[in-house]
Design a protein around this motif. Structure first.
Motif: not given
Lengths: 229, 175
Positions: B39-42, B56-63, B134-138
């Motif tokens: 996740a950090l690499t992405k 950035g932190e939110a993005y890491v968690r999402k990834v 974050m998970l792309g669900i409803s």
């Protein structure tokens, strides 16, 4: 109420598990180096993939060009060796013999396929032949003549619209052989008196594999052949 | 030229917390480190497009959630050989009453997506909408997953064995 208690228990449990999981310390310096190394590997991979994509696209374009080459070469050949106009011998082609036909009065006008100018001229003449010994069929006697062009004729096809190739005659001329007028003839068998559309395709090819292709069409209807004296 | 100062700070200060989330996702310390690293690499590769460290932190968690729910099956589904048996730690003498064990069992029984929902909702304290994004669900899926997880937790609690009496001894085997 129950839900609240369960939620609270879930939170406590997750906190406890997370604490268990982080018991061993995390070496952030190593992690940073690992992340950087991994990212550079990904970037290098992307660059290679991009380069490969370009190579593949170029290769595909090259293959497409090669595949299209004969079609492109259908255009007239440069009249490089048109000076060698030694007359070629008449070629006799053997087609399936059969029934009768009548001489077609149709005009023999060369129909060039390509819009580019070609010096190769083709002429097709179809007449009706004697009925075949088996009877019940209609024989068309065709004769194709050609002249001009800048390369030796190597193939004559007789087709019907579709196209359906009824007969193919290989002339067997060498690519560096003499260029000049020639002819081929044969017979075709039809089940009905027609009218039938018959197309003659003449192909010439030089040693660079450039093909010149010219056609002529005749509409033929069977009629009682005139008896020759 | 991208400035990675903020990324380095994020990695230094927030990695331990993010590793805990990764551990709850995977249930394994090594896999958690691998997940965090991926996740950090992405995030590193996208750092130029992120607004700040919080993003950035939110993005890491999402990834992490995305990698865990989508890639995990493909990448880490094989058996994981280890020389050491997992350490259980000194838990409560009344095992069934230890929340960690109950929750650990619960997480193991859930699918990856359900597990991600539970961790993000009850450990990260994200709202139902944030979890859904974050998970792309409803949001409805988040609610139903949460309700199902709580029901399972309740069921496992009710089926717990009664605790040992102080000074008592559990009878095992044939009489």
């Amino acid at each position: 109420m129950t839900d609240d208690r369960d939620e609270e228990r879930l939170r406590r449990g997750l906190q406890g598990l997370a604490a268990d999981g982080s018991a061993s310390p995390l070496d952030t310096r190593t992690l940073r180096e690992d992340v950087r190394r991994r990212a550079h590997r990904v970037q290098a991979g992307r660059r290679i993939a991009g380069g490969l994509g370009v190579v593949v696209a170029l290769a595909a374009a090259g293959l497409w060009f090669l595949a299209e080459q004969p079609q492109v070469a259908e255009s007239p050949i440069n009249p490089a060796n048109s000076s060698s106009s030694t007359p070629a011998g008449t070629v006799t082609s053997s087609a399936t013999p059969s029934a009768t036909a009548s001489p077609s009065p149709s005009a023999v006008v060369p129909t060039p396929v390509n819009t580019r100018p070609s010096t190769l001229r083709v002429s097709l003449r179809v007449t009706s032949g004697q009925p075949s010994p088996e009877g019940g069929s209609f024989v068309a006697k065709w004769e194709v003549t050609w002249s001009g062009g800048s390369a030796p004729v190597y193939q004559v096809l007789i087709e019907e619209p579709g196209p359906v190739v009824r007969t193919s005659t290989e002339i067997g001329a060498r690519c560096d052989g003499p260029v000049g007028p020639g002819s081929a003839h044969g017979e075709l068998l039809f089940d009905s008196p027609g009218p039938h559309e018959i197309i003659a395709v003449v192909r010439a090819k030089d040693c660079a594999n450039r093909v010149d292709r010219q056609t002529d069409t005749d509409i033929w209807t069977w009629s009682q052949p005139t008896q020759s004296p | 030229m991208t400035d990675y100062t903020g990324f380095n700070r994020l990695l230094r200060d927030r990695s331990p917390a993010m590793l805990r989330t990764a551990f709850l996702f995977t249930g394994d310390h090594y896999l958690a480190e691998d997940l965090l690293q991926a996740a950090l690499t992405k995030t590193y590769l996208r750092w130029g497009n992120l607004r700040d460290e919080r993003a950035g932190e939110a993005y890491v968690r999402k990834v992490m959630a995305s990698v865990y729910t989508r890639w995990y099956r493909r990448k880490w589904n094989a058996e994981y050989p280890t020389l050491d048996l997992p350490e259980r730690g000194a838990l409560d003498p009344y095992p069934a009453s230890d929340d960690r064990i109950v929750v650990s069992e619960l997480l193991r029984s859930l699918s990856r997506r359900q597990r991600a929902v539970v961790v993000l909702r009850f450990f990260e304290d994200l709202s139902e909408k944030d979890v859904a994004d974050m998970l792309g669900i409803s949001v409805g899926t988040v609610k139903s997953t949460t309700a199902a997880a709580l029901a399972k937790l309740r069921a496992s609690t009710s089926s717990e064995r009664p605790p040992l009496r102080p000074g008592g001894r559990e009878e095992v085997g044939n009489a």
